[in-house]
Design a protein around this motif. Structure first.
Motif, PDB file in Angstrom:
ATOM      1  N   ASP A 153       1.059  -1.151   0.013  1.00 58.67           N
ATOM      2  CA  ASP A 153       0.004   0.167   0.164  1.00 58.67           C
ATOM      3  C   ASP A 153       0.793   1.187  -0.143  1.00 58.67           C
ATOM      4  OD1 ASP A 153       0.573   0.638   2.729  1.00 58.67           O
ATOM      5  OD2 ASP A 153      -0.774  -0.640   3.410  1.00 58.67           O
ATOM      6  N   TRP A 154       0.248   2.401   0.061  1.00 57.40           N
ATOM      7  CA  TRP A 154       1.089   3.488  -0.221  1.00 57.40           C
ATOM      8  C   TRP A 154       1.828   4.127   1.083  1.00 57.40           C
ATOM      9  CZ3 TRP A 154       2.969   4.573  -4.774  1.00 57.40           C
ATOM     10  CH2 TRP A 154       2.004   4.146  -6.009  1.00 57.40           C
ATOM     11  N   ASN A 155       1.706   3.298   2.205  1.00 56.77           N
ATOM     12  CA  ASN A 155       2.324   3.452   3.244  1.00 56.77           C
ATOM     13  C   ASN A 155       3.738   2.598   3.146  1.00 56.77           C
ATOM     14  OD1 ASN A 155       2.696   4.997   5.724  1.00 56.77           O
ATOM     15  ND2 ASN A 155       1.767   3.434   6.834  1.00 56.77           N
ATOM     16  N   SER A 167       6.387   8.744  -5.560  1.00 56.84           N
ATOM     17  CA  SER A 167       6.991   8.804  -4.095  1.00 56.84           C
ATOM     18  C   SER A 167       6.200   9.814  -3.166  1.00 56.84           C
ATOM     19  CB  SER A 167       8.471   9.198  -4.246  1.00 56.84           C
ATOM     20  OG  SER A 167       8.396  10.411  -4.727  1.00 56.84           O
ATOM     21  N   LYS A 168       5.403  10.825  -4.007  1.00 58.90           N
ATOM     22  CA  LYS A 168       4.680  11.687  -3.121  1.00 58.90           C
ATOM     23  C   LYS A 168       3.469  11.149  -2.582  1.00 58.90           C
ATOM     24  CE  LYS A 168       1.314  12.963  -6.927  1.00 58.90           C
ATOM     25  NZ  LYS A 168       1.918  13.138  -8.425  1.00 58.90           N
ATOM     26  N   TYR A 169       3.146   9.981  -3.091  1.00 58.20           N
ATOM     27  CA  TYR A 169       2.002   9.435  -2.318  1.00 58.20           C
ATOM     28  C   TYR A 169       2.392   8.788  -0.944  1.00 58.20           C
ATOM     29  CZ  TYR A 169      -0.339   9.586  -6.742  1.00 58.20           C
ATOM     30  OH  TYR A 169      -0.714   9.941  -8.082  1.00 58.20           O
ATOM     31  N   TYR A 170       3.519   8.302  -0.717  1.00 58.06           N
ATOM     32  CA  TYR A 170       3.935   8.021   0.363  1.00 58.06           C
ATOM     33  C   TYR A 170       4.462   9.158   1.315  1.00 58.06           C
ATOM     34  CZ  TYR A 170       7.272   5.705   3.730  1.00 58.06           C
ATOM     35  OH  TYR A 170       7.992   5.534   4.764  1.00 58.06           O
ATOM     36  N   TYR A 171       4.990  10.070   0.651  1.00 57.09           N
ATOM     37  CA  TYR A 171       5.742  11.401   1.359  1.00 57.09           C
ATOM     38  C   TYR A 171       4.388  12.101   1.999  1.00 57.09           C
ATOM     39  CZ  TYR A 171      10.201  10.467  -0.761  1.00 57.09           C
ATOM     40  OH  TYR A 171      11.254   9.526  -1.060  1.00 57.09           O
ATOM     41  N   GLU A 172       3.219  12.144   1.096  1.00 52.55           N
ATOM     42  CA  GLU A 172       2.417  12.769   1.633  1.00 52.55           C
ATOM     43  C   GLU A 172       1.880  12.426   3.264  1.00 52.55           C
ATOM     44  OE1 GLU A 172      -0.705  12.618  -1.584  1.00 52.55           O
ATOM     45  OE2 GLU A 172      -0.055  14.057  -2.759  1.00 52.55           O
ATOM     46  N   ASP A 174      -6.039   0.082   8.989  1.00 53.26           N
ATOM     47  CA  ASP A 174      -5.461  -1.491   8.926  1.00 53.26           C
ATOM     48  C   ASP A 174      -6.370  -2.386   9.574  1.00 53.26           C
ATOM     49  OD1 ASP A 174      -5.018  -0.675  11.594  1.00 53.26           O
ATOM     50  OD2 ASP A 174      -2.793  -0.766  11.463  1.00 53.26           O
ATOM     51  N   LYS A 175      -5.611  -3.794   9.657  1.00 53.76           N
ATOM     52  CA  LYS A 175      -6.697  -4.890  10.119  1.00 53.76           C
ATOM     53  C   LYS A 175      -7.393  -4.567  11.413  1.00 53.76           C
ATOM     54  CE  LYS A 175      -5.139  -9.186   8.282  1.00 53.76           C
ATOM     55  NZ  LYS A 175      -3.745  -9.219   7.884  1.00 53.76           N
ATOM     56  N   ARG A 178      -8.141   4.840   2.755  1.00 50.04           N
ATOM     57  CA  ARG A 178      -6.804   4.889   3.050  1.00 50.04           C
ATOM     58  C   ARG A 178      -6.360   3.511   2.904  1.00 50.04           C
ATOM     59  NH1 ARG A 178      -5.334   5.741   8.470  1.00 50.04           N
ATOM     60  NH2 ARG A 178      -6.590   7.795   8.026  1.00 50.04           N
ATOM     61  N   ASP A 179      -5.308   3.126   2.118  1.00 50.10           N
ATOM     62  CA  ASP A 179      -4.685   1.940   2.225  1.00 50.10           C
ATOM     63  C   ASP A 179      -5.987   0.874   1.700  1.00 50.10           C
ATOM     64  OD1 ASP A 179      -2.297   3.035   2.486  1.00 50.10           O
ATOM     65  OD2 ASP A 179      -2.365   2.480   4.598  1.00 50.10           O
ATOM     66  N   GLU A 180      -6.074  -0.246   2.149  1.00 54.77           N
ATOM     67  CA  GLU A 180      -7.075  -1.270   1.967  1.00 54.77           C
ATOM     68  C   GLU A 180      -8.343  -0.859   3.005  1.00 54.77           C
ATOM     69  OE1 GLU A 180      -6.452  -3.729  -0.382  1.00 54.77           O
ATOM     70  OE2 GLU A 180      -4.501  -2.393  -0.626  1.00 54.77           O
ATOM     71  N   GLY A 181      -8.541   0.317   3.445  1.00 57.15           N
ATOM     72  CA  GLY A 181      -9.467   0.434   4.303  1.00 57.15           C
ATOM     73  C   GLY A 181     -10.479   1.317   4.014  1.00 57.15           C
TER      74      GLY A 181
END
Ligand code: UDP
Ligand code: MN
Length: 518
Positions: free
Chosen positions: A209-211, A325-330, A398-399, A430-433
């Protein structure tokens, strides 16, 4: 006990005070039930966990041999030795060149002289030791640097290899040196040490995921269609990292690992992206099963002060993610901190003429949700709570957060649990949630891409309307929580959320690169 992969249930209440002490200490030092493992044979038997079709598959007659590299920092004796014996006992002798144990500066007593004696007593086992704590990445590099086999097979120090595990891995590599391959990673229960497995049909593939967290998925439809049989190798966008085989020559050609990465984390994605982008391929061999003890916490010490996973992940993002990379850095407002020098890794990418990350996403991981295609992103800010202080929709995604209500919390402007995206299909995620409303309260639930309870409309009036029920997210009158109420457009239903023009609309270009505007 433990034979045929069976688990052992320890009834704590029946243990003597002395035994109970051992039990507790085993858990505390390992984060799994060492006490149960200690009661099982180092050569315990396991069921043949393979699908029937696997048993009569033919592999090349001349397979390359392998060095098995097992790295460890403070591993339990019975678990470490069972890892070694399970490989030796269940592999054709001529295919195992050696087993290299790499001690990453452990201080457990049994890993000092006793382990050296064990290694000396075994023809194929070599023990090398790091002179300081290196972390798993540099520990593997140390192992690889002394290895002599044609293939490197990396394993964690709490694994069990099953019957026929090795041939499918080596066979894949003998077909093509640039094939990197992982076994199916079965679960060895951390509490009972039971060996758990399922059929090839339910093999999972790796994603992220983007984290930049690794995760598992079912085999996507396009990959199911591409394969003829459930036991054919499955393409995997990423690998979990602990267990895989790679040609030694190819590992070196590809630039091994990034030695600037510490302790744990990020190296699995870094290698996965590098394999795919630089001309290789990464598969899971459904006929190869190796068990791994998955634990709920990390038992050993990490370096203090630095967030090593973040630092490792930034290193990989800088080198491999391009504009993505911006998706992670944000996620942490571009607070990159000191991640060291990555110029050598960038030079490697140049030298190998690797493809772009966009190519990787389009071709290898087309199922990944791309934040740039979202319609709004950032904090979802309800301005008018009773304290007239901005309150934000706040939840982990997350889970651990699944089935739990979305909360309201003062906006902190640091992303994190207040960072949400509105996907094209109406998910707030966000991510898978995803935000999910089934009539009770708004909760986080795994995104299922089927709209239904997960479809929302962020209207021009800045309300958040649930499509199915036509109700709006509403701040409670006392400003402490959110409720679902009929949409009347009152202040408590107004949310500020940064709207975006999706990247895909901005960048519509013709094949020759010209803008479509004429
Ligand atoms: N490890 C190591 N040095 C470290 C951290 C981990 O040698 O600083 C080893 C550890 O003993 C294990 C492997 O690296 O064999 C992977 O670590 P772990 O099992 O904790 O990771 P997980 O499987 O939970 O992702
Ligand atoms: Mn592990």
């Amino acid at each position: 006990s433990g034979e045929n992969g069976k688990g052992l249930n320890i009834d704590k209440s029946k243990l003597s005070p002395e035994e109970l002490k051992k039990y507790e200490k085993g858990y505390q030092r390992n984060a799994f039930n060492q006490y149960a493992s200690d009661q099982m044979s180092l050569h315990r038997t396991l069921p043949d966990v393979r699908d029937k079709e696997c048993r009569d598959r033919n592999y090349a007659t001349e397979l390359p041999d392998t060095s098995i590299i097992v790295i460890f920092h403070n591993e339990a004796w019975s678990v470490l030795l069972r890892t070694v014996f399970s490989c030796l006992d269940r592999s054709p002798g001529h295919l195992v060149k050696e087993i290299i144990l790499v001690d990453d500066f452990s201080d457990f007593e049994h890993l000092q002289a006793p382990l050296q004696e064990f290694a000396d007593s075994q023809e194929k086992v070599r023990l090398v030791r790091a002179k300081k704590r290196e972390g798993l990445i540099r520990a593997r590099l140390l192992g690889a640097s002394v290895a002599q086999g044609n293939v490197l097979t990396f394993l964690d120090s709490h694994c069990e290899c099953t019957m026929g595990w090795l041939e499918p891995l080596l066979d894949r590599i003998s077909q093509n040196k640039s094939n990197v391959v992982t076994p199916v990673i079965d679960v060895i229960n951390d509490d009972t040490i039971q060996y758990q497995y399922s059929s090839a049909k339910s093999t999972s593939v790796g994603g992220f995921d983007w984290n930049l967290q690794f995760n598992w998925h079912g085999i996507p439809d396009h990959e199911k269609k591409r394969r003829k049989s459930d036991v054919d190798p499955v393409r995997s966008p990423t690998m979990a990292g602990g267990l895989f085989s790679i040609s030694r020559e190819y590992f070196e050609y590809l630039g091994t690992y990034d030695p600037g990465m510490d302790i744990w984390g990020g190296e699995n994605l870094e290698l996965s992206f590098r394999i795919w982008m630089c001309g290789g391929s990464l598969d899971i061999a459904p006929c190869s099963h190796v068990g791994h003890i998955f634990r709920k916490r990390s038992p050993y010490s990490w370096k203090t002060g630095v967030n090593v996973v973040k630092k490792n992940s930034i290193r990989l993002a800088e080198v491999w993610l391009d504009e993505f990379s911006k998706y992670y850095y944000e996620r942490f407002n571009y607070d990159l901190g000191d991640y060291g020098d990555v110029s050598a890794r960038k030079a490697l990418r140049e030298r190998l003429h690797c493809k772009s990350f966009k190519w990787y996403l389009d071709n290898i991981y087309p199922d990944l949700f791309i934040p740039g295609e979202s319609l709004a992103s950032g904090e979802v800010n309800g301005v008018f709570n009773s304290q007239s202080q901005p309150a934000c929709l706040d939840s982990a995604a997350d889970k651990k957060a699944y089935n739990k209500a979305i909360k309201l919390w003062p906006c902190h402007n640091m992303g994190g649990n207040q960072y949400w995206m509105l996907s094209k299909s109406g998910e707030i995620r966000r991510d898978e949630g995803c935000f999910d409303y089934a009539g009770q309260f708004v909760m986080i639930y795994p995104c299922h891409a089927m709209k239904g309870n997960q479809e929302w409309i962020y209207g021009p009036d800045n309300t958040l309307r649930h499509k199915n029920t036509n109700l709006c997210i509403t701040l409670s009158e006392d400003g402490t929580k959110i409720e679902m109420k009929a949409c009347t457009g009152i202040d408590r239903q107004i949310f500020h959320w940064k709207r975006k023009i999706p990247d895909s609309d901005v960048k519509k270009t013709e094949p020759n690169g010209q803008k479509l505007l004429r």
